[in-house]
Design a protein around this motif. Structure first.
Motif, PDB file in Angstrom:
ATOM      1  N   TYR A   1       0.996  -1.187   0.088  1.00 43.43           N
ATOM      2  CA  TYR A   1      -0.173   0.032   0.147  1.00 43.43           C
ATOM      3  C   TYR A   1       0.873   1.418  -0.029  1.00 43.43           C
ATOM      4  O   TYR A   1       1.983   1.338   0.595  1.00 43.43           O
ATOM      5  CB  TYR A   1      -0.903   0.284   1.263  1.00 43.43           C
ATOM      6  CG  TYR A   1      -1.859   1.401   1.084  1.00 43.43           C
ATOM      7  CD1 TYR A   1      -3.027   0.842   0.634  1.00 43.43           C
ATOM      8  CD2 TYR A   1      -1.699   2.348   1.528  1.00 43.43           C
ATOM      9  CE1 TYR A   1      -4.070   1.707   0.482  1.00 43.43           C
ATOM     10  CE2 TYR A   1      -2.479   3.472   1.413  1.00 43.43           C
ATOM     11  CZ  TYR A   1      -3.978   3.145   0.796  1.00 43.43           C
ATOM     12  OH  TYR A   1      -4.614   4.270   0.488  1.00 43.43           O
TER      13      TYR A   1
ATOM     14  N   ILE B   1      -6.264   0.762   5.693  1.00 40.35           N
ATOM     15  CA  ILE B   1      -5.198  -0.491   5.314  1.00 40.35           C
ATOM     16  C   ILE B   1      -5.806  -1.487   6.431  1.00 40.35           C
ATOM     17  O   ILE B   1      -5.701  -2.584   6.166  1.00 40.35           O
ATOM     18  CB  ILE B   1      -4.040   0.325   5.968  1.00 40.35           C
ATOM     19  CG1 ILE B   1      -3.424   1.038   4.607  1.00 40.35           C
ATOM     20  CG2 ILE B   1      -2.979  -0.946   6.027  1.00 40.35           C
ATOM     21  CD1 ILE B   1      -2.168   1.993   4.968  1.00 40.35           C
TER      22      ILE B   1
ATOM     23  N   VAL C   1      -0.075  -6.978   4.709  1.00 37.63           N
ATOM     24  CA  VAL C   1      -0.213  -5.419   3.966  1.00 37.63           C
ATOM     25  C   VAL C   1       0.944  -4.975   4.331  1.00 37.63           C
ATOM     26  O   VAL C   1       1.355  -4.594   5.593  1.00 37.63           O
ATOM     27  CB  VAL C   1      -1.329  -4.396   4.136  1.00 37.63           C
ATOM     28  CG1 VAL C   1      -1.191  -3.310   3.299  1.00 37.63           C
ATOM     29  CG2 VAL C   1      -2.807  -5.304   3.734  1.00 37.63           C
TER      30      VAL C   1
ATOM     31  N   MET D   1      -1.688  -1.362  -4.036  1.00 38.14           N
ATOM     32  CA  MET D   1      -2.910  -0.329  -3.745  1.00 38.14           C
ATOM     33  C   MET D   1      -2.257   0.934  -3.386  1.00 38.14           C
ATOM     34  O   MET D   1      -1.478   1.008  -2.653  1.00 38.14           O
ATOM     35  CB  MET D   1      -3.899  -1.090  -2.755  1.00 38.14           C
ATOM     36  CG  MET D   1      -5.023  -0.443  -2.379  1.00 38.14           C
ATOM     37  SD  MET D   1      -5.990  -1.134  -1.451  1.00 38.14           S
ATOM     38  CE  MET D   1      -7.613  -0.246  -1.373  1.00 38.14           C
TER      39      MET D   1
END
Length: 137
Positions: free
Chosen positions: A3, A21, A31, A70
């Motif tokens: 991310y 998140i 992540v 992302m």
């Protein structure tokens, strides 16, 4: 998942980012959130070099496991640059880019910006032009 947060290249990661998140992590598990250097102390090339190293580490630690990137706002620009950079180095590209309101026109010269500004929850011309995320402006 990797991310990349937005913040106009000058603002650090915020509470809203961590909330999002956390929700994503609830679904996908791991992540990775690299905290890249921000202007004026760092240049976007510094951030890109750092992110390529993070991406390479992820690929090395988990060979064969695909990576999804992302990103939001200015992180979206970095996500596109990262994808181009890893492909240029012969590395496997992310299997998917998920870009939330990506800031891809850094010049803010697209004449269509005004039409979408009222619907864009993350970025406005006024805030971005001042080096901020523009949220709420």
């Amino acid at each position: 998942m990797l991310y990349l947060f937005g913040g106009g290249f000058v603002g650090g990661i915020g509470v809203g980012h961590w909330w999002l998140i956390g929700r994503v992590a609830d679904v996908v598990g791991r992540v990775e959130v690299p905290l890249y250097g921000l202007a004026p102390d760092f240049h976007h090339d510094d951030a890109l070099s750092f992110l390529v190293a993070v991406y390479d580490r992820l690929m090395t630690e988990r060979p064969g496991v695909p990576v999804v990137v992302m990103a939001d706002s200015s992180g979206g620009a970095l996500a596109v640059l990262l994808t181009q950079a890893v492909r240029g180095r012969g590395m496997a590209a992310p299997i998917r880019l998920i870009l939330l309101c990506p800031w891809l026109d850094l010049s803010l010269s697209n004449p269509g910006i005004g039409r979408v500004a009222r619907r864009d929850p993350w970025l406005s011309r006024g805030g971005a032009g001042k080096g901020g995320t523009g949220v709420g402006t």
